[in-house]
Scaffold this motif. Structure first.
Motif, PDB file in Angstrom:
ATOM      1  N   ALA A  52       0.814  -1.221   0.000  1.00  0.00           N
ATOM      2  CA  ALA A  52       0.000   0.000   0.000  1.00  0.00           C
ATOM      3  C   ALA A  52       0.846   1.271   0.000  1.00  0.00           C
ATOM      4  N   GLY A  53       2.095   1.164   0.424  1.00  0.00           N
ATOM      5  CA  GLY A  53       3.032   2.281   0.373  1.00  0.00           C
ATOM      6  C   GLY A  53       2.480   3.601   0.854  1.00  0.00           C
ATOM      7  N   SER A  54       2.790   4.636   0.098  1.00  0.00           N
ATOM      8  CA  SER A  54       2.405   5.993   0.498  1.00  0.00           C
ATOM      9  C   SER A  54       0.936   6.294   0.184  1.00  0.00           C
ATOM     10  N   PHE A  55       0.195   5.294  -0.224  1.00  0.00           N
ATOM     11  CA  PHE A  55      -1.234   5.446  -0.472  1.00  0.00           C
ATOM     12  C   PHE A  55      -2.001   4.960   0.765  1.00  0.00           C
ATOM     13  N   GLY A  56      -2.187   3.673   0.901  1.00  0.00           N
ATOM     14  CA  GLY A  56      -2.979   3.117   2.004  1.00  0.00           C
ATOM     15  C   GLY A  56      -2.395   3.356   3.378  1.00  0.00           C
ATOM     16  N   VAL A  75     -12.564   3.453   5.831  1.00  0.00           N
ATOM     17  CA  VAL A  75     -12.281   2.225   5.076  1.00  0.00           C
ATOM     18  C   VAL A  75     -12.414   2.486   3.581  1.00  0.00           C
ATOM     19  N   SER A  76     -13.457   3.193   3.187  1.00  0.00           N
ATOM     20  CA  SER A  76     -13.693   3.497   1.772  1.00  0.00           C
ATOM     21  C   SER A  76     -12.551   4.315   1.179  1.00  0.00           C
ATOM     22  N   LYS A  77     -12.079   5.304   1.912  1.00  0.00           N
ATOM     23  CA  LYS A  77     -10.981   6.144   1.413  1.00  0.00           C
ATOM     24  C   LYS A  77      -9.687   5.345   1.267  1.00  0.00           C
ATOM     25  N   ILE A  78      -9.420   4.470   2.235  1.00  0.00           N
ATOM     26  CA  ILE A  78      -8.211   3.645   2.159  1.00  0.00           C
ATOM     27  C   ILE A  78      -8.311   2.698   0.971  1.00  0.00           C
ATOM     28  N   ARG A  79      -9.460   2.034   0.837  1.00  0.00           N
ATOM     29  CA  ARG A  79      -9.640   1.097  -0.278  1.00  0.00           C
ATOM     30  C   ARG A  79      -9.494   1.794  -1.620  1.00  0.00           C
ATOM     31  N   LYS A  80     -10.045   2.978  -1.746  1.00  0.00           N
ATOM     32  CA  LYS A  80      -9.936   3.721  -3.011  1.00  0.00           C
ATOM     33  C   LYS A  80      -8.471   4.014  -3.327  1.00  0.00           C
ATOM     34  N   SER A  81      -7.699   4.398  -2.324  1.00  0.00           N
ATOM     35  CA  SER A  81      -6.296   4.745  -2.569  1.00  0.00           C
ATOM     36  C   SER A  81      -5.472   3.523  -2.974  1.00  0.00           C
ATOM     37  N   VAL A  82      -5.696   2.378  -2.324  1.00  0.00           N
ATOM     38  CA  VAL A  82      -4.902   1.193  -2.665  1.00  0.00           C
ATOM     39  C   VAL A  82      -5.314   0.630  -4.028  1.00  0.00           C
ATOM     40  N   GLN A  83      -6.584   0.810  -4.385  1.00  0.00           N
ATOM     41  CA  GLN A  83      -7.026   0.399  -5.721  1.00  0.00           C
ATOM     42  C   GLN A  83      -6.364   1.269  -6.789  1.00  0.00           C
TER      43      GLN A  83
END
Length: 143
Positions: A52-56, A75-83
């Motif tokens: 997930a690095g600097s995103f998740g 959770v939604s914001k984290i999932r969007k970033s890792v996607q």
């Protein structure tokens, strides 16, 4: 079937000290190396995961995920970033000639009694078709 699992660490493909940074040159180089592995070992099946690095990780820390695991907005914001990061990785892999496709972990896996459980049939089918599943660091539900 010999399975080779490759993890592209989030600290390698991003700069964890800079939110939403991508090391494009590194991802392109790794993608080319993975293509060469496929050429050299055509009987191997590959499964790739990216961190997930600097995103998740950034968002999880910044939004206080550890203290608010049931907050679906976080959770939604984290999932969007890792996607988003995974999409970039899959694009670079495909550009290098690797037959890669995203597999969303939270659609298949979950925690139950502190252990990961779930259904992996879709991954098995992809491997048999010589399509490389690319999973990523994701937030899993806890049942």
């Amino acid at each position: 079937m010999t399975l080779l699992v490759i993890k592209l660490g989030g600290g390698v493909i991003t700069d964890k000290s800079v939110p939403y940074s991508v090391n494009n040159d590194v991802i392109e180089s790794l993608s080319q190396q993975i293509y060469k592995i496929q050429e050299k070992f055509p009987d191997y099946r590959l499964l790739i995961g990216n961190g997930a690095g600097s995103f998740g990780h950034y968002l999880a820390s910044h939004l206080g995920y550890q203290e608010n695991k049931s907050d679906l907005n976080i959770v939604s914001k984290i999932r969007k970033s890792v996607q988003e990061l995974n999409g970039l990785v899959v694009e670079k892999l495909n550009n290098a000639g690797v037959r890669a496709q995203t597999v969303k972990p939270s659609d298949l896996l979950y925690f139950e009694n502190s252990k990961i459980a779930g259904e992996i049939t879709v991954i098995t089918k992809m491997l048999k078709k010589n399509i490389i599943p690319v999973m990523y660091g994701d937030v899993l539900d806890d049942r």
